[in-house]
Design a protein around this motif. Sequence first.
Motif, PDB file in Angstrom:
ATOM      1  N   UNK A 681       0.838  -1.209   0.000  1.00 44.61           N
ATOM      2  CA  UNK A 681       0.000   0.000   0.000  1.00 44.61           C
ATOM      3  C   UNK A 681       0.870   1.256   0.000  1.00 44.61           C
ATOM      4  N   UNK A 682       2.065   1.147   0.599  1.00 44.88           N
ATOM      5  CA  UNK A 682       2.970   2.285   0.623  1.00 44.88           C
ATOM      6  C   UNK A 682       3.405   2.696  -0.769  1.00 44.88           C
ATOM      7  N   UNK A 683       3.622   1.692  -1.653  1.00 47.08           N
ATOM      8  CA  UNK A 683       3.990   2.008  -3.033  1.00 47.08           C
ATOM      9  C   UNK A 683       2.840   2.701  -3.750  1.00 47.08           C
ATOM     10  N   UNK A 684       1.619   2.209  -3.519  1.00 47.38           N
ATOM     11  CA  UNK A 684       0.449   2.860  -4.125  1.00 47.38           C
ATOM     12  C   UNK A 684       0.342   4.299  -3.655  1.00 47.38           C
ATOM     13  N   UNK A 685       0.691   4.509  -2.382  1.00 46.81           N
ATOM     14  CA  UNK A 685       0.624   5.843  -1.793  1.00 46.81           C
ATOM     15  C   UNK A 685       1.608   6.816  -2.445  1.00 46.81           C
ATOM     16  N   UNK A 686       2.744   6.293  -2.911  1.00 38.25           N
ATOM     17  CA  UNK A 686       3.803   7.139  -3.468  1.00 38.25           C
ATOM     18  C   UNK A 686       3.504   7.577  -4.897  1.00 38.25           C
ATOM     19  N   UNK A 687       2.714   6.784  -5.637  1.00 35.69           N
ATOM     20  CA  UNK A 687       2.489   7.057  -7.058  1.00 35.69           C
ATOM     21  C   UNK A 687       1.991   8.477  -7.320  1.00 35.69           C
ATOM     22  N   UNK A 688       0.923   8.955  -6.665  1.00 38.12           N
ATOM     23  CA  UNK A 688       0.473  10.328  -6.959  1.00 38.12           C
ATOM     24  C   UNK A 688       1.492  11.387  -6.561  1.00 38.12           C
ATOM     25  N   UNK A 689       2.337  11.080  -5.567  1.00 39.61           N
ATOM     26  CA  UNK A 689       3.359  12.039  -5.146  1.00 39.61           C
ATOM     27  C   UNK A 689       4.406  12.199  -6.247  1.00 39.61           C
ATOM     28  N   UNK A 690       4.820  11.091  -6.856  1.00 40.75           N
ATOM     29  CA  UNK A 690       5.793  11.146  -7.954  1.00 40.75           C
ATOM     30  C   UNK A 690       5.224  11.942  -9.122  1.00 40.75           C
ATOM     31  N   UNK A 691       3.956  11.704  -9.423  1.00 35.43           N
ATOM     32  CA  UNK A 691       3.303  12.441 -10.519  1.00 35.43           C
ATOM     33  C   UNK A 691       3.292  13.940 -10.205  1.00 35.43           C
ATOM     34  N   UNK A 692       2.968  14.269  -8.961  1.00 37.26           N
ATOM     35  CA  UNK A 692       2.911  15.673  -8.555  1.00 37.26           C
ATOM     36  C   UNK A 692       4.267  16.349  -8.701  1.00 37.26           C
ATOM     37  N   UNK A 693       5.337  15.677  -8.282  1.00 38.67           N
ATOM     38  CA  UNK A 693       6.686  16.242  -8.393  1.00 38.67           C
ATOM     39  C   UNK A 693       7.045  16.492  -9.857  1.00 38.67           C
ATOM     40  N   UNK A 694       6.743  15.514 -10.727  1.00 39.09           N
ATOM     41  CA  UNK A 694       7.060  15.672 -12.156  1.00 39.09           C
ATOM     42  C   UNK A 694       6.283  16.837 -12.754  1.00 39.09           C
ATOM     43  N   UNK A 695       5.006  16.939 -12.417  1.00 36.49           N
ATOM     44  CA  UNK A 695       4.187  18.035 -12.945  1.00 36.49           C
ATOM     45  C   UNK A 695       4.691  19.394 -12.458  1.00 36.49           C
ATOM     46  N   UNK A 696       5.072  19.459 -11.189  1.00 37.18           N
ATOM     47  CA  UNK A 696       5.533  20.733 -10.644  1.00 37.18           C
ATOM     48  C   UNK A 696       6.860  21.143 -11.279  1.00 37.18           C
TER      49      UNK A 696
END
Length: 836
Positions: A681-696
Amino acid sequence: MNYQRYIDWADDRIVDDSRKVVLAFLVVTLAFSAGLGNISTNAGTQQFTTGLPAEEAFEQVNTEFSPAFSADTGSTQLIQDGTNVLSKPAMLRMLRAQEKLEEHGELRVTSTSSAAAIVARELNPSATTTEAQIRTLERSTDSEVDAAVRRAADNPQFTGLLSNDFNRESASASATIGVVTHELPAGLSSGSGQGGTSPLTDIQRQAEFTVDATGAGSITVFGSGILAEEFSNVVFDSLILTVPAALVFILLFLSIAYRDLADMALGLAALFMAIVWTFGFMGLAGIPFSQMLIAVPPLLLAVGIDFGIHAVNRYREEREEGRDIGRSMRITTDQLLVAFGIVTGTTVIGFLANVSSDLPPIQDFGYVASVGIVFTFLIFGVFLPAAKVELDRLRDRYPIPTFSQRPLGSEGSKLSGVLRGGVVIAERAPVVFLLVVLVATAGAGMYATGISTSFSQDDFLPPEDNPDWIESLPEPFAPSEYTVTETTNFLDERFTSSQGGQVTIYVEGPMRQDDALEQIYRAGDDPPETFVREDGRADSTSIVTVITNRAERDPEFRALVARNDQNDNGVPDSNLEEIYDYLLSSSSRAQALDYITEDYRSARVTYQVEGDASDDAAAADAREVADRFRFEATATGSLVVFQAVSDVIFESAITSLAIALTGTAVFLLFIYWVIEGRPSLGLANVVPVVITVALLAGTMRYLGIPLNAITGTMLALTIGLGVDYSVHVVHRFADESHEAALVPALDRTVRGTGGALLGSMLTTVFGIGVLALAVFPAIGQFGILTALSIVYAFLTSLLVLPSVLVVWYRATNVWSGIGGLRDLGRRQTVAPGDDD
């Protein structure tokens, strides 16, 4: 690990001892408030350069070769502009201004120098005082003055005080700089002091008044004291502009989120306590308030608002089910203390990653922000629920006005239909949607590799012209009158040597050694592309230049040089100590000491840089030339120092990003293994964070916002802030999935948590977004990027994360057998009293 007993203990204290908890937190608030009066300020660029090799070399150069910057002295620049500052009337204005400053005892003037003084000494070598120089110019004809200017043009000290458009033939220039040296009180320097001001500030403001009184309107007084004052003012003015605007937006959106006056007052009180605790801690720990730390209050507000809305909203959900105050709060804190703990852990990791930076202000920022987030967790995780229990119990006994207590996003509301858009996508085509998102994320990440870095005084100063609406603000919101940016822009435009038009090589070695001067001379052969060329060699100034100029005017010295010049290139190869001694005993002594120390142990060489050269290329070329010396040589100068800071900022941004991402992933894997028995579940939790960093990061490049001293922290901070939103969704989903199937669990998650996330997002985006109004440019950029990171985190958590959870659910069930992994280490959430 049986962590539940600790949560149950906290639940008991919050519900059963709520009054004691509230009183204890108020006492701690009073204790921290004692530290508020101890906070000092530290402003300017100097705080970022401390400890860098290039900066240490620059300090050595200033100490050894520039008396105006030696210990216990300071300098003031007199910047004169006009049609021709080398005309007789213009030079007389400069000399009279110097004379008035010398006569002003409180200014502690020890010496003055200017191009006008050099011209006067050309006319009359015995005119060693300013008064004598004025008389000399007054008695000279215009043609005599012009001839003296042409003779002085051979003196690099003279030309170094003139603007780039100096014309020897017409004896004209549009700008010049005079230098006034002051003696400071013992033990003080010209650097920034407490409060972001400088010991020179009062002196230079008095000098400004004195020069204005002489009628020399074309002369501007400038120096580190005035610069330090504006560094300090820009911080204060930014706070005055942004804090009231932030409060307006926060009150507006909190009123919508809470929809109850008493609940909103509790939330605001908790936010106030978080700020008092954090800044009180700074005062007690002796950490000065710098430009970097302006960003801390908005970050605390961002997390605190989120925690507050979630706590109250989750509690209202249980109350709406008909449960009493105690049971509702136990269920709320039983779930949210874990969620808040996860958010706090990941946010602290994101913020603490900045401690890996080599720049002290960024280290302080990471440290203070991390401590502040821990305080925020305690206040909103313990104090606010306890205060809410007390408030609602009082409501049962007294007629306290109560407005809406309905939770945001409750079933059947229009908002819930909007929030579940991500669930609809997850039901129909999660894999296809995630593939599209993956491609977009990869594209944004690749695009972001072109993001630039920068470090300059402009990042810390207001623009030359503020918008009209800022200038028209009434007191106390009206900003100070700023002049530094206009002055630095003028210097940048008119003078090659200002703001990075030259680089310096600091050479340490036995300058008496026969090949010492040949090393300096040969270093200018075949100059790199960014260096200005003159007759095929680098355009440079050094002790060799002083020797050459003296030899042209002095037959005796010319003969001495010739006797010791074995290869006949005009550079002595032997008996160098005799050469130096001759210079230091002549009228060229001051010029010589600008480029070699009296003990003949170190020297400096300055190289002119092409105007269109980039700072990173010029700095790299300066380091290449320094490597040509057999003696120890260091490339330095403001351009090289600032570029070194820029390089450290980039390295810090990448390092802190890697630490934050890795640390967050490991922490989430561990924590979900502990609380749910499902580390994936921790990996699933990280996915939107990685997307957010790339977008920013992609947005930063698109908007032309570089990584600077302030925005360089954003990538790591985005992880700390972005994971806040995804943790609430994942943790709520994990709890809901214990009692419901996949889609219903997702649906209840986005309706309940999504509503609180929306309220939190709107409040923090507008509350932090007002930093864009700051007259401090880097903080304005920081506000824009922080607001965008929160928007991206919200959207990815509600639109992308449901599809990630669906794919995760299917993958884990296929891998472990239907239902196998779901039962591993499952924690049942049972409220006390519900088991019967």
